[in-house]
Write a protein that holds these residues in place. Structure first.
Motif, PDB file in Angstrom:
ATOM      1  N   LYS A 108      37.756  17.588  -7.379  1.00 52.85           N
ATOM      2  CA  LYS A 108      36.768  16.855  -6.593  1.00 52.85           C
ATOM      3  C   LYS A 108      35.727  16.232  -7.522  1.00 52.85           C
ATOM      4  O   LYS A 108      35.643  16.582  -8.696  1.00 52.85           O
ATOM      5  CB  LYS A 108      36.104  17.781  -5.577  1.00 52.85           C
ATOM      6  N   VAL A 109      34.947  15.350  -6.933  1.00 55.56           N
ATOM      7  CA  VAL A 109      33.926  14.629  -7.709  1.00 55.56           C
ATOM      8  C   VAL A 109      32.572  14.882  -7.075  1.00 55.56           C
ATOM      9  O   VAL A 109      32.395  14.682  -5.859  1.00 55.56           O
ATOM     10  CB  VAL A 109      34.226  13.111  -7.741  1.00 55.56           C
ATOM     11  N   ARG A 110      31.631  15.308  -7.886  1.00 59.07           N
ATOM     12  CA  ARG A 110      30.246  15.450  -7.429  1.00 59.07           C
ATOM     13  C   ARG A 110      29.412  14.352  -8.074  1.00 59.07           C
ATOM     14  O   ARG A 110      29.644  13.965  -9.231  1.00 59.07           O
ATOM     15  CB  ARG A 110      29.693  16.831  -7.761  1.00 59.07           C
ATOM     16  N   SER A 111      28.464  13.867  -7.319  1.00 59.64           N
ATOM     17  CA  SER A 111      27.618  12.771  -7.809  1.00 59.64           C
ATOM     18  C   SER A 111      26.221  13.280  -8.113  1.00 59.64           C
ATOM     19  O   SER A 111      25.722  14.201  -7.457  1.00 59.64           O
ATOM     20  CB  SER A 111      27.538  11.640  -6.782  1.00 59.64           C
ATOM     21  N   GLY A 112      25.602  12.664  -9.098  1.00 60.70           N
ATOM     22  CA  GLY A 112      24.232  12.988  -9.479  1.00 60.70           C
ATOM     23  C   GLY A 112      23.539  11.732  -9.973  1.00 60.70           C
ATOM     24  O   GLY A 112      24.060  10.615  -9.858  1.00 60.70           O
TER      25      GLY A 112
END
Length: 249
Positions: free
Chosen positions: A94-98
């Motif tokens: 999965k990809v987490r954004s910041g």
């Protein structure tokens, strides 16, 4: 008003001069801050560009190895596609954004992470397990590099737009606003100097006029005094002549 040969339309006064000097100081300070911001953004822009080139090169190597390992896995374990599709019920990577802040500019940051257990740990158990594990490793690394590359390219595009906008502001302040304010200050200073010269000339003429009037009054007073003396002596001369005539009769 617009244009590089024009000035701001203000009434030439000392208050307007102080206001223009304050505006010039603020414009110079803003130009310095925006210049530093543009330099910081440009430095980060070049760093991101270098990372993009490095990541693309590494990604090319990883994807080449991943493709070759997939060929090895298919050769050793057969067609593993149906087994993979059957075991997949949710995304594992999965990809987490910041966000990242660079000189007041917010840049999006993406990060790939693995969530849950490995659904393909038994794939290739009968045969070709080593080739399947190697293939999975290379493709996982390729996905991670792809997410990192997407993050870098998004930051690259965002920084490119912000740098262009900041440079336009720097150029506008340097070549339009500051020269216009300086021309306005020069105009107000010239007008105030001209007013001071006119006021000095007017005061000088008034003093000369007063001096002439004073001299004229003194001359008139002296003339009146002289006329009074002459008028007082004239009867005495007449009476003296009469007395003398009476004496010698």
């Amino acid at each position: 008003m617009s244009g590089q040969g024009e000035r701001i339309a203000v009434f030439p006064s000392r208050m307007a001069l102080q206001g223009m000097k304050g505006r010039l100081k603020a414009a110079q300070k803003g130009h310095s801050l925006l210049k530093k911001k543009a330099d910081a953004l440009t430095m980060r822009f070049r760093q991101i560009l270098a990372k993009i080139i490095e990541t693309k090169t590494l990604m090319g190597e990883v994807m080449k190895q991943a493709t070759f390992s997939l060929t090895e896995a298919v050769y050793a374990a057969g067609d593993i596609g149906p087994v993979v599709m059957q075991n997949v019920d949710k995304a594992q990577t999965k990809v987490r954004s910041g966000t990242d802040n660079v000189a007041g500019v917010t840049l999006p940051v993406f990060e790939a992470y693995t969530d849950g257990s490995d659904a393909f740990q038994w794939t290739g158990l009968s045969r070709g397990g080593q080739q399947v594990a190697r293939c999975k490793e290379f493709f996982s690394k390729g996905v991670t590099l792809m997410v990192a590359l997407a993050s870098l390219q998004t930051s690259f595009i965002t920084l490119d737009e912000v740098i262009k906008m900041t440079n336009r502001r720097v150029n506008a302040i340097e070549h339009v606003i500051i020269p216009r304010v300086e021309r306005t200050i020069a105009y107000i200073t010239t007008e105030l100097d001209e007013q001071e010269r006119e006021e000095f000339y007017r005061l000088k003429k008034i003093q000369e006029k007063k001096k002439d009037m004073r001299a004229k009054k003194e001359a008139e007073a002296l003339l009146n005094a002289c006329n009074g003396v002459n008028n007082a002596e004239a009867p005495n001369l007449v009476f003296g002549q009469i007395d003398q005539d009476i004496l010698f009769m």
